[in-house]
Each structure stands twice: as structure tokens, then as C-alpha cells.
Design a protein around this motif. Structure first.
Motif, PDB file in Angstrom:
ATOM      1  N   ALA A 168       0.723  -1.336  -0.013  1.00 58.76           N
ATOM      2  CA  ALA A 168      -0.066   0.017   0.066  1.00 58.76           C
ATOM      3  C   ALA A 168       0.926   1.324   0.035  1.00 58.76           C
ATOM      4  O   ALA A 168       0.411   2.143  -0.441  1.00 58.76           O
ATOM      5  N   ALA A 169       1.957   1.199   0.601  1.00 55.31           N
ATOM      6  CA  ALA A 169       2.894   2.274   0.711  1.00 55.31           C
ATOM      7  C   ALA A 169       3.942   2.416  -0.671  1.00 55.31           C
ATOM      8  O   ALA A 169       4.506   3.446  -0.738  1.00 55.31           O
ATOM      9  N   CYS A 170       3.871   1.584  -1.516  1.00 56.78           N
ATOM     10  CA  CYS A 170       4.592   1.618  -2.678  1.00 56.78           C
ATOM     11  C   CYS A 170       4.013   2.317  -3.666  1.00 56.78           C
ATOM     12  O   CYS A 170       2.814   2.420  -3.711  1.00 56.78           O
ATOM     13  N   LEU A 171       4.828   3.074  -4.392  1.00 55.48           N
ATOM     14  CA  LEU A 171       4.190   3.943  -5.490  1.00 55.48           C
ATOM     15  C   LEU A 171       5.298   3.893  -6.628  1.00 55.48           C
ATOM     16  O   LEU A 171       6.330   3.809  -6.657  1.00 55.48           O
ATOM     17  N   VAL A 172       4.424   3.995  -7.947  1.00 50.68           N
ATOM     18  CA  VAL A 172       4.904   4.049  -9.107  1.00 50.68           C
ATOM     19  C   VAL A 172       4.677   5.294  -9.760  1.00 50.68           C
ATOM     20  O   VAL A 172       3.438   5.634 -10.275  1.00 50.68           O
ATOM     21  N   ALA A 173       5.565   6.231 -10.008  1.00 47.36           N
ATOM     22  CA  ALA A 173       5.223   7.475 -10.846  1.00 47.36           C
ATOM     23  C   ALA A 173       6.739   8.150 -11.100  1.00 47.36           C
ATOM     24  O   ALA A 173       7.777   7.735 -10.632  1.00 47.36           O
ATOM     25  N   ASP A 174       6.525   8.948 -12.137  1.00 45.41           N
ATOM     26  CA  ASP A 174       7.590   9.778 -12.804  1.00 45.41           C
ATOM     27  C   ASP A 174       8.914   8.779 -13.054  1.00 45.41           C
ATOM     28  O   ASP A 174       9.990   9.075 -12.690  1.00 45.41           O
ATOM     29  N   ASN A 175       8.372   7.673 -13.725  1.00 50.18           N
ATOM     30  CA  ASN A 175       9.489   6.672 -13.930  1.00 50.18           C
ATOM     31  C   ASN A 175      10.482   6.342 -12.983  1.00 50.18           C
ATOM     32  O   ASN A 175      11.595   5.918 -12.818  1.00 50.18           O
ATOM     33  N   CYS A 176       9.677   6.392 -11.727  1.00 51.75           N
ATOM     34  CA  CYS A 176      10.349   5.912 -10.339  1.00 51.75           C
ATOM     35  C   CYS A 176       9.553   4.997  -9.782  1.00 51.75           C
ATOM     36  O   CYS A 176       8.177   4.953  -9.999  1.00 51.75           O
ATOM     37  N   ILE A 177      10.203   4.132  -8.840  1.00 57.02           N
ATOM     38  CA  ILE A 177       9.361   3.029  -7.894  1.00 57.02           C
ATOM     39  C   ILE A 177       9.955   3.478  -6.696  1.00 57.02           C
ATOM     40  O   ILE A 177      11.071   3.154  -6.355  1.00 57.02           O
ATOM     41  N   THR A 178       8.815   3.630  -5.775  1.00 53.79           N
ATOM     42  CA  THR A 178       9.288   3.825  -4.382  1.00 53.79           C
ATOM     43  C   THR A 178       8.679   2.652  -3.639  1.00 53.79           C
ATOM     44  O   THR A 178       7.703   2.499  -3.478  1.00 53.79           O
ATOM     45  N   ILE A 179       9.661   1.958  -3.019  1.00 49.32           N
ATOM     46  CA  ILE A 179       9.100   0.668  -2.260  1.00 49.32           C
ATOM     47  C   ILE A 179       9.463   0.753  -0.767  1.00 49.32           C
ATOM     48  O   ILE A 179      10.380   1.292  -0.407  1.00 49.32           O
ATOM     49  N   SER A 180       8.464   0.407   0.235  1.00 50.99           N
ATOM     50  CA  SER A 180       8.336   0.369   1.334  1.00 50.99           C
ATOM     51  C   SER A 180       8.202  -0.879   2.178  1.00 50.99           C
ATOM     52  O   SER A 180       7.569  -1.621   1.589  1.00 50.99           O
ATOM     53  N   TRP A 181       9.324  -1.101   3.173  1.00 49.96           N
ATOM     54  CA  TRP A 181       9.029  -2.290   3.971  1.00 49.96           C
ATOM     55  C   TRP A 181       8.986  -2.313   5.199  1.00 49.96           C
ATOM     56  O   TRP A 181       9.530  -1.165   5.932  1.00 49.96           O
ATOM     57  N   ARG A 182       8.965  -3.300   6.137  1.00 48.67           N
ATOM     58  CA  ARG A 182       8.879  -3.161   7.615  1.00 48.67           C
ATOM     59  C   ARG A 182       9.384  -4.517   8.149  1.00 48.67           C
ATOM     60  O   ARG A 182       9.334  -5.639   7.475  1.00 48.67           O
ATOM     61  N   MET A 183      10.183  -4.668   9.280  1.00 41.82           N
ATOM     62  CA  MET A 183      10.641  -6.096   9.955  1.00 41.82           C
ATOM     63  C   MET A 183       9.337  -6.272  10.711  1.00 41.82           C
ATOM     64  O   MET A 183       8.611  -5.737  11.292  1.00 41.82           O
ATOM     65  N   PRO A 184       9.017  -7.701  10.843  1.00 43.57           N
ATOM     66  CA  PRO A 184       8.003  -8.328  11.386  1.00 43.57           C
ATOM     67  C   PRO A 184       8.085  -8.130  12.859  1.00 43.57           C
ATOM     68  O   PRO A 184       7.152  -8.196  13.723  1.00 43.57           O
ATOM     69  N   GLU A 185       9.280  -7.990  13.426  1.00 45.68           N
ATOM     70  CA  GLU A 185       9.428  -7.687  14.829  1.00 45.68           C
ATOM     71  C   GLU A 185      10.932  -7.082  14.852  1.00 45.68           C
ATOM     72  O   GLU A 185      11.670  -6.686  14.126  1.00 45.68           O
ATOM     73  N   GLU A 186      10.863  -6.064  15.862  1.00 48.59           N
ATOM     74  CA  GLU A 186      12.235  -5.046  16.115  1.00 48.59           C
ATOM     75  C   GLU A 186      13.450  -5.916  16.199  1.00 48.59           C
ATOM     76  O   GLU A 186      13.562  -7.083  17.054  1.00 48.59           O
TER      77      GLU A 186
END
Length: 489
Positions: A168-186
């Protein structure tokens, strides 16, 4: 039909199983290779530990030896002093014994006085009869009990868990891809992340065969990364992320597939004018393209390599021989794109050579007349730049032109919203709006380009820029301005 669907489903399932078998065999091979690598790295770690311990042992032994030499030297110096004092004291004692045998009181008194003076200054009475240093070396002992327990507790470094990509936080725009992730636990031991991506035309799980290799971005410190400067010449992008601590990398996240919507086309050389040289996304004026071309007379053309003005016809007898009914001829120095716009929002850019004398950029319905020029029919829209004698910049449709009183940019962006009935042109550098046509498109559109003297380069596979989207929302929110060239086709 039911049987065909069943067979098609079975074929697809077989294809998936074959792909999975290939992946399993590939994984087995990787397990064997990676196990050997792990043993080699383990040997290196223990060899390094042995080396550190050996170096530390030598350093500490050297310190003990230096302490031993210092103490022995101090004790030997003290021993020498005591020996000299004892020798002097024994001489004085012998003299005193001899003095006791003197019978003459005067001589005895004188001898006693000398002995008294000698005893007063005797070094034996100034000596400290305590060793200057201790013979103990216990302060040089080490206790490895804690270290032994630590070494005995050494285990394989825990493998970081696989990150989770936040689609949901990933974005495809301006010939760029922004990918976001998180760790399942700290996990405080995470040092960095590794991102891998590759282009694909399959929207399912990554395949082993028939795919491009993974591209790698290493040492990412944050939990977000933007891939920029991409060309979306495929439909999707596979992405996956792994977390790494100081020594080991964890498993990759479940791969995600993001759709990379973009309009990709090439210039169709089969539809181009004979005087145009077309290569993929580049078109160049070629005055020698049509053999038997009518020689152009006139003073204005004598020094221009016999190049025809776009205001004069140059009919080539080869036009009908080389092309069909959509082959352009005469003054229509035109080439079309090989892919039609039938729906959606699309964007591409055009750059003209600096010495380009005249060119048009726009769209047209399919099958224009072979002598038609962009913007001079009710089925084509364009902006036209004429650098012949003096520069003019205008928007054209249905043989009507509107002068654009703005500087000509070196790159022009074309935005086509087929469903919304909008064709806009932008300064590709600043994203400033140049002109907008509003209409209702009733047929598929082909990108069209007309050029005389010079060359054009077309950039496709581009995302609609965010700045263009913002301008579109703003313009639509204000109702938009209506051009005198707008019409309902």
C-alpha cells in the motif's frame, strides 16, 4: 468450450509445476554451494580468532617478561648495595675487636673515637632491610573464565527475519518506483537491507526461466528506497528485500509485483515519408530518400543541399512502389507510431535537434491520407514549430492554428487522456503547460510526427509525471480553459 478451459487450466498448472521443479533444483544447487561457502567462512572466522588469541598471548607474555626483568634489576641493585655495606661493616667490626686489645688508655680512647665516628657514617645503618619489589607475579595472571563461557556460548548468528513489503505504501510515478517495507519484529542487530528488482511481463510469482536477471541495490540503511530513471518497457516489476546484520543475510521477503503502466511504441518506418530516415525512436530528414525527386529551383534553396521547403510539393515516384495507401508523400513529411492509444492516460516526450527547421508533434486517427499534414485535418491534433526564416510556435487542428506566445522548449511532453478527451502539451523540463485540446476521441489514436530538415528523438515508456497529474487536477477542478481549436470530433 468447457473441455478447452479444463485443458488450458491443466496446461497452465503443468507450466507452474515445471517452473516450480526448476526452482527446486536451482535451490538444491544453491544449498550445496552456500553450505560450502558457510564452512569456508567459519574456518576464516576461527582462524581469525586463533590469530587474535595468539597475538594477545605474545603481547601479554612480553609484558610479564618486562615486569620480571624490572623486578630482578631492582633486587640486584639492592643486593649490591647490601653487599658493599656488609663488607664495610665487617672491616669496621674487625678494627673494633683489635682496638679492645690496646693497653694504653690514651691510644684506646683515640681508637674508640675513630670507631665511633666510622660507625655513625657507616652505610649499613642507612640501608632498608626490606625488598624494594615483591616477588609476587599474581597481578600478571588472567582469568579467562568469562571468556571461556562466552566462547562456549558462541552459536551461529541469528538470521534476520524476512522483511514485509508494504504494498500500500509503494508508489509508481515519474519513472520511479518507491518501495517501502518493515520488519515483522524489532531487531537492533540489522545493519542494512538489500533490494533486488527486475522487469517482467508476468504478473504472478517470479519465474526461473525466461526472465531477466535480478538487479541489486546494496547497503540500504532505511526501510524505504526509490528506484529512479527507469524505463517502463515491460508491464510489471518484481521486487524483493532482505535484511542483513554484520555477518549474515536473512531470507528475501515475499516478492511483490507492481504494475508499471506506460505507453511504449516505436516509429513505424512502413508508414513514413520516403524523405524520412526512421530508426526505432529516432527520425531524421533525409533529402536523398526519394530517387527521381524533383529538383528544387530557387535562390532560397541553392545553399540548402537541394532541400525542399515544406511549402512546396515534392512528389516521389517511389512512394507508391514502397508503401501502401498510408504511405506519406508530397509535403506530408510524416511518420506515425506503431502502437495506438485506445484507452487510459499516457505520456511521451520529444526532443528536436537544434538545427531542425520545421516539425510537428501530435496525434492522429488511423489511416490518414498520404498527403495529409498533422493539424490540417479534423482527425489530427498537434503543435507545430517552424524555424524557417523566423520562429513560429502554434497549436493546430482542422486546418486552424493558434499562435502560442511562449518560448519553444527543447523537449516537449505529450499527455493523452483518451477516455477524458484531452490532449495536452508540456515543457518537459519545467512541466509548464503549453496547450490543451479538449474533444471526444471516437477512434484509436496514433502518435504522429512531421519533420523537415533535422531530426526528432522520441522517449517512450514514461510514467505520467506527478507535476502533470497535479496540473490536470487543478485544471479540471477549475473547469479548464476552452481553446478556439477545441472541437467534438
Amino acid at each position: 468450450e468447457t473441455l478447452q478451459r479444463i485443458v488450458s487450466t491443466l496446461v497452465n498448472k503443468n507450466d507452474e509445476i515445471h517452473n516450480f521443479i526448476d526452482m527446486l533444483n536451482h535451490t538444491i544447487s544453491n544449498v550445496q554451494v552456500n553450505s560450502s561457502n558457510a564452512i569456508s567462512e567459519l574456518d576464516e572466522e576461527f582462524d581469525g580468532l586463533y590469530s587474535v588469541l595468539h597475538e594477545m598471548k605474545g603481547s601479554m607474555a612480553n609484558t610479564i617478561q618486562q615486569e620480571e626483568a624490572r623486578k630482578i634489576q631492582a633486587l640486584q641493585d639492592q643486593l649490591s648495595q647490601c653487599s658493599r655495606a656488609l663488607e664495610s661493616s665487617e672491616e669496621l667490626l674487625e678494627l673494633a675487636v683489635q682496638s679492645l686489645d690496646i693497653k694504653n688508655p690514651v691510644e684506646l680512647l683515640e681508637a674508640a673515637r675513630q670507631i665511633k665516628d666510622s660507625v655513625t657514617v657507616a652505610s649499613a645503618f642507612r640501608l632498608s632491610l626490606k625488598p624494594k619489589v615483591s616477588d609476587s607475579m599474581t597481578h600478571m595472571m588472567v582469568d579467562f573464565a568469562l571468556e571461556k563461557r562466552m566462547l562456549q556460548a558462541v552459536k551461529f548468528l541469528p538470521v534476520p527475519k524476512a522483511p514485509e513489503i508494504d504494498v500500500a505504501a509503494c508508489l509508481v510515478a515519474d519513472n520511479c518506483i518507491t518501495i517501502s517495507w518493515r520488519m515483522p519484529e524489532e531487531d537492533s542487530r540489522i545493519d542494512h537491507f538489500v533490494l533486488e528488482y527486475r522487469k517482467t511481463n508476468f504478473d504472478g510469482l517470479p519465474r526461473l526461466k525466461g526472465e531477466q536477471r535480478w538487479e541489486l541495490v546494496d547497503y540500504i540503511k532505511a526501510t524505504q528506497y526509490t528506484l529512479s530513471g527507469l524505463k517502463f518497457d515491460t508491464k510489471y516489476m518484481n521486487l524483493r528485500v532482505q535484511a542483513c546484520n554484520k555477518a549474515v543475510a536473512g531470507e528475501y521477503s515475499d516478492p511483490v509485483t507492481l504494475e508499471t503502466k506506460a505507453f511504449v511504441f516505436s516509429l513505424d518506418s512502413t508508414s513514413s515519408h520516403l524523405n524520412l530516415k526512421v530508426e526505432d525512436t529516432y527520425v531524421e530528414w533525409d533529402p536523398t530518400g526519394g530517387k527521381g525527386q524533383e529538383k528544387i529551383k530557387g535562390k532560397e534553396n541553392k545553399n540548402r543541399s537541394n532541400t525542399a521547403s515544406p511549402k512546396r510539393s515534392t512528389n516521389s515516384p517511389r512512394a507508391s512502389a514502397r508503401g501502401g495507401r498510408d504511405r506519406f508523400a508530397g509535403e506530408s513529411y510524416t511518420v506515425l507510431g506503431d502502437t495506438a492509444v485506445e484507452s487510459g492516460q499516457h505520456y511521451w516526450e520529444v526532443r528536436a535537434q537544434k538545427d531542425c527547421k520545421s516539425y510537428s508533434v501530435g496525434v492522429t486517427y488511423r489511416n490518414p491520407g498520404k498527403f495529409d499534414q498533422l493539424g490540417k485535418t479534423n482527425s489530427s491534433w498537434c503543435i507545430h514549430i517552424n524555424n524557417w526564416l523566423q520562429t513560429t510556435f502554434s497549436a493546430k487542428h482542422n486546418n486552424k492554428a493558434k499562435t502560442l506566445d511562449i518560448p519553444v522548449p527543447d523537449r516537449i511532453g505529450v499527455y493523452c487522456d483518451f477516455d477524458g478527451g484531452q490532449l495536452s502539451f508540456y515543457n518537459a523540463n519545467s512541466k509548464a503547460l503549453l496547450h490543451t485540446f479538449r474533444t471526444k476521441f471516437t477512434q484509436p489514436l496514433l502518435p504522429g510526427f512531421m519533420i523537415w530538415c533535422g531530426g526528432l528523438t522520441v522517449s517512450t515508456g514514461l510514467q505520467v509525471p506527478s507535476a502533470v497529474k497535479t496540473l490536470q487536477k487543478s485544471e479540471n477542478g477549475l473547469g479548464g480553459s476552452t481553446s478556439s481549436l477545441n472541437n467534438v470530433a
